[in-house]
Design a protein around this motif. Structure first.
Motif, short mmCIF file in Angstrom:
data_model
loop_
_atom_site.label_atom_id
_atom_site.label_comp_id
_atom_site.label_asym_id
_atom_site.label_seq_id
_atom_site.Cartn_x
_atom_site.Cartn_y
_atom_site.Cartn_z
N GLY A 41 -11.45 39.90 54.90
CA GLY A 41 -11.20 39.44 53.54
C GLY A 41 -9.75 39.20 53.52
O GLY A 41 -8.99 39.36 54.59
N PHE A 129 -18.62 43.67 46.73
CA PHE A 129 -18.99 42.64 47.40
C PHE A 129 -20.50 42.93 48.16
O PHE A 129 -20.79 43.95 48.64
CB PHE A 129 -17.97 42.37 48.37
N LYS A 132 -25.00 41.18 52.09
CA LYS A 132 -25.64 40.24 52.56
C LYS A 132 -24.45 38.94 52.59
O LYS A 132 -24.37 38.39 53.75
CB LYS A 132 -26.83 39.77 51.49
N GLU A 133 -23.79 38.51 51.76
CA GLU A 133 -22.62 37.77 51.88
C GLU A 133 -21.53 37.86 52.91
O GLU A 133 -21.34 37.37 53.64
CB GLU A 133 -21.92 37.35 50.36
N LEU A 134 -21.20 39.26 52.97
CA LEU A 134 -20.45 39.50 53.83
C LEU A 134 -20.65 39.62 55.37
O LEU A 134 -20.06 39.11 56.16
CB LEU A 134 -19.58 41.11 53.72
N GLU A 136 -23.09 37.54 56.27
CA GLU A 136 -22.96 36.08 56.45
C GLU A 136 -21.86 35.49 56.94
O GLU A 136 -21.77 34.28 57.16
CB GLU A 136 -23.69 35.23 55.51
N GLY A 137 -20.76 36.24 56.81
CA GLY A 137 -19.35 35.60 57.21
C GLY A 137 -18.47 35.17 55.84
O GLY A 137 -17.16 34.90 55.95
N LYS A 138 -19.00 35.42 54.71
CA LYS A 138 -18.05 35.08 53.71
C LYS A 138 -16.84 36.15 53.41
O LYS A 138 -17.32 37.34 53.34
CB LYS A 138 -19.00 35.16 52.38
N PRO A 139 -15.79 35.75 53.32
CA PRO A 139 -14.56 36.70 53.19
C PRO A 139 -14.70 37.59 51.92
O PRO A 139 -15.02 36.93 50.78
CB PRO A 139 -13.37 35.75 53.30
N ALA A 140 -14.33 38.86 51.76
CA ALA A 140 -14.13 39.50 50.72
C ALA A 140 -12.85 39.01 50.05
O ALA A 140 -11.68 39.56 50.60
CB ALA A 140 -14.18 40.89 51.06
#
Length: 155
Positions: A41, A129, A132-134, A136-140
């Protein structure tokens, strides 16, 4: 006939035997497959001086605790510290209304078995955060709301 067949199968047997020593196969004492992921992130500080996006920048004086090498505290969903990271150097980004200075951070091999992570920078409150989202590659993205946006017009 049996000897040539045996000799031709030796390289295949050696290859398969050597593969057993790497990865999951050698983790005989663990009961679950590893679930680590790269938690990444950045801290986004508004009010950076105008310039060329992608170049180095410094956080404005209103955010003195955000700087290269600054501390990032990573906690579980109960607030217990489980890891620490440091901020990379600032990189200038335009958000359409001004410029932000973004400072990246990462934690390798974060556990996917947690429900969420709490991330705090400097002495600021933690943000939560979902894992699950982290995973999957979603940045914090940790916004610094109390930094003052710099004017892009001459005074």
């Amino acid at each position: 006939m049996a000897v040539p067949l045996l000799l031709s199968s030796l390289p295949v047997f050696a290859l398969v035997s050597s593969l057993g020593g790497c990865g999951w196969a050698s983790r005989h004492d663990e009961t679950a497959k590893p679930d680590g992921f790269l938690l990444h992130g950045y801290v986004s500080v508004p009010g950076a001086s105008a310039g060329v996006a992608g170049t180095a920048c410094l956080a404005p004086p209103s955010a003195p605790d955000i700087h290269e090498g600054g501390n990032v505290r990573i906690a579980d969903d109960q607030g217990r510290t489980i890891a620490a990271a440091t901020l990379a150097g600032g990189v200038l980004a335009s958000d359409g209304t001004g410029f932000d200075c973004n400072f990246a951070f990462e934690l390798r091999n974060a556990s996917g078995s947690r429900a969420a992570y709490q991330i705090s920078v400097g002495g600021r409150p933690a943000l939560t955060f979902t894992t699950k989202e982290l995973a999957e590659g979603k940045p914090a993205v940790v916004p610094v709301a109390d930094a003052v946006r710099a004017s892009t017009s001459p005074s």
